[in-house]
Design an enzyme around this catalytic site. Structure first.
Site, PDB file in Angstrom:
ATOM      1  N   ASP A 183      -8.120  -7.437   3.084  1.00 36.73           N
ATOM      2  CA  ASP A 183      -7.068  -6.478   3.295  1.00 36.73           C
ATOM      3  C   ASP A 183      -7.628  -5.870   4.354  1.00 36.73           C
ATOM      4  O   ASP A 183      -8.260  -4.829   4.470  1.00 36.73           O
ATOM      5  CB  ASP A 183      -6.804  -5.795   2.122  1.00 36.73           C
ATOM      6  CG  ASP A 183      -5.604  -4.580   2.296  1.00 36.73           C
ATOM      7  OD1 ASP A 183      -5.351  -4.412   3.415  1.00 36.73           O
ATOM      8  OD2 ASP A 183      -5.163  -3.932   1.289  1.00 36.73           O
ATOM      9  N   LYS A 214       0.171  -1.600   8.718  1.00 37.55           N
ATOM     10  CA  LYS A 214       0.030  -0.466   9.603  1.00 37.55           C
ATOM     11  C   LYS A 214       0.198  -0.724  10.935  1.00 37.55           C
ATOM     12  O   LYS A 214       1.312  -0.655  11.499  1.00 37.55           O
ATOM     13  CB  LYS A 214      -1.356   0.012   9.272  1.00 37.55           C
ATOM     14  CG  LYS A 214      -1.375   0.693   7.677  1.00 37.55           C
ATOM     15  CD  LYS A 214      -2.395   1.674   7.390  1.00 37.55           C
ATOM     16  CE  LYS A 214      -2.002   2.385   6.157  1.00 37.55           C
ATOM     17  NZ  LYS A 214      -2.895   1.991   4.908  1.00 37.55           N
ATOM     18  N   PHE A 230      -8.179   0.413  -2.504  1.00 34.86           N
ATOM     19  CA  PHE A 230      -7.022   0.914  -2.329  1.00 34.86           C
ATOM     20  C   PHE A 230      -5.952  -0.060  -1.547  1.00 34.86           C
ATOM     21  O   PHE A 230      -6.434  -0.719  -0.559  1.00 34.86           O
ATOM     22  CB  PHE A 230      -6.798   2.127  -1.305  1.00 34.86           C
ATOM     23  CG  PHE A 230      -5.324   2.740  -1.175  1.00 34.86           C
ATOM     24  CD1 PHE A 230      -4.831   3.214  -2.205  1.00 34.86           C
ATOM     25  CD2 PHE A 230      -4.555   2.270  -0.123  1.00 34.86           C
ATOM     26  CE1 PHE A 230      -3.478   3.748  -2.119  1.00 34.86           C
ATOM     27  CE2 PHE A 230      -3.343   2.493  -0.188  1.00 34.86           C
ATOM     28  CZ  PHE A 230      -2.561   3.286  -1.162  1.00 34.86           C
TER      29      PHE A 230
END
Ligand SMILES: *Cc1c(COP(=O)(O)O)cnc(C)c1O
Length: 401
Positions: A226, A255, A141
């Site tokens: 990531d 985030k 993802f």
């Protein structure tokens, strides 16, 4: 009619149904707790998918944001502003790298990493133009843009969004042999999550990250990690790659970098990589804005002390010890994760992940299911041990019922 059902009905009437939220309408939050429009309190065990590592309404982050709100919030990158250099310098130092390219959302940072790798491939490695390949992992993802969903293996995320961006090679996660076989002279980068969050908090086999590091170095390929969800303290280290003593070529961050206050993302790498960009070749109106930099700078300062990482490590050991006791008890088939981050697989016959999430909500605990049978636990790193234990009590009660 209650405020809750009114709000949910209006939301469903006037917003696209691209999410299926739990039926709770949050009105305020502090630390690890949220309060809904009816005054009910909930322990937040999701933390905005790790965007809220430092908790809701963190005093230091709010103060930094408020002070900046009064000074200047947006200049565009047409001009310098006085928070930019500090943010880039401090974030680069936290990562042990030379340079930062700030963006806003995680997906934009991943897009930026993809563009970085391709440009580096053509201009530094010497791959023939238009032939660059990036190796990615199945069940990844990395976000929701057209290019990123082009290399997703999740049908919900990918179907009916083609034509797809070419140039990606998908290999099984955790399989070094498959990765080595996929790397060719045209490969410019490997892009992976050090722990696959959305896939259910999948921790790769020991040695995998170190193996990817060795392989990418040997083949002159960029290792792009990531760490949007796994990074910034969540796993008990600043970066999840550290658990194998690995330093990737490129960190992709987001985030928690925005402290749950504003969207802040970044690509961080050395000069021989990020130096490929010249004026006009990439950009963002909001990327690196003064408010984002002020908050991001405070986030970096908080991470520099190591206190949040240590908290995540200690409470994470406790969390995994407690969750481990549930495995084999009938309701839980497996638990994975690292630090204050866990995927809990619910046994067939004990409800779906969604069912368990709804029952936890009724008991005042908010989590999120993923891929049907898994619930994801990722409380803010500021959660108290007492609150964490209380949340675990509620989980045991739900699973025993
Ligand atoms: C959330 C996430 C993204 C995308 O971030 P957005 O801010 O939602 O665009 C990318 N990669 C990983 C690993 C993520 O968890």
């Amino acid at each position: 009619m209650s405020n809750t059902s009114d709000a949910i009905r209006s939301a469903e009437a006037h917003s696209a149904h691209n999410y299926h939220p739990l039926p709770v309408v949050v009105a305020s939050a502090e630390g690890a707790w949220m309060t809904d429009v009816e005054g009910r309190r909930y322990l937040d065990m999701l933390a905005g998918y790790s965007a809220l590592n430092f908790g809701h309404g963190n005093r230091r982050l709010l103060d930094a944001a408020k002070a900046q709100l009064e000074r200047v919030t947006l200049t565009s990158r047409a001009f310098h502003h006085d928070r930019f250099a500090d943010f880039c310098t401090q974030l680069a130092a936290l990562c042990g790298k030379d340079m930062v390219l700030p963006m806003n959302t995680g997906a934009e940072a991943v897009e930026t990493a993809v563009k970085t790798a391709r440009k580096w491939g053509y201009e530094v490695k010497g791959v023939p133009d238009g032939h660059a390949k990036i190796v990615v992992a199945a069940n990844n993802f990395h976000g929701r843009t057209t290019t990123i969903v082009s290399f997703s293996t999740d049908h919900e995320a990918r179907d009916h969004y083609g034509p797809y961006t070419p140039g990606f090679e998908i290999v099984p996660y955790g399989d070094l042999t498959a990765m080595e076989a996929a790397v060719t002279a045209h490969t410019v980068a490997v892009l992976i999550e050090p722990i696959q969050g959305e896939a259910g908090v999948l921790v790769p086999p020991p040695g995998y990250l170190a193996g990817v590091r060795e392989l990418t170095r040997r083949k002159n390929v960029l290792f792009m990690a990531d760490e949007i969800q796994s990074g910034l303290g969540r796993t008990g280290r600043t970066f999840a790659c550290e658990h194998e003593g690995v330093v990737p070529d490129v960190y992709v961050l987001g985030k928690a970098l925005g402290g749950g206050v504003v969207p802040v993302s970044a690509v961080v790498a050395d000069r021989d990589v990020l130096g490929v960009f010249k004026p006009g070749e990439h950009g963002s109106t909001f990327g690196g804005n003064p408010l984002a930099c002020a908050v991001g700078l405070e986030v970096v300062a908080m991470l520099r002390t190591g206190e949040y990482q240590q908290r995540a490590a200690e409470l994470g050991d406790h969390l995994h010890r407690e969750l481990g006791l549930l495995v084999g008890g009938g309701a839980v088939t497996a638990v994975r994760g690292r630090g204050l981050w866990a995927g809990v697989d619910i046994a067939p016959g004990h409800g779906t992940g969604r069912d368990v999430s709804e029952r936890l909500m009724e008991r005042g605990v908010l989590v999120k299911d993923t891929h049907g049978a898994t619930i994801r636990i990722a409380p803010p790193l500021v959660i108290s041990k007492e609150d964490l234990d209380w949340g675990l009590d509620q989980l045991r009660a739900v699973l025993d019922a």
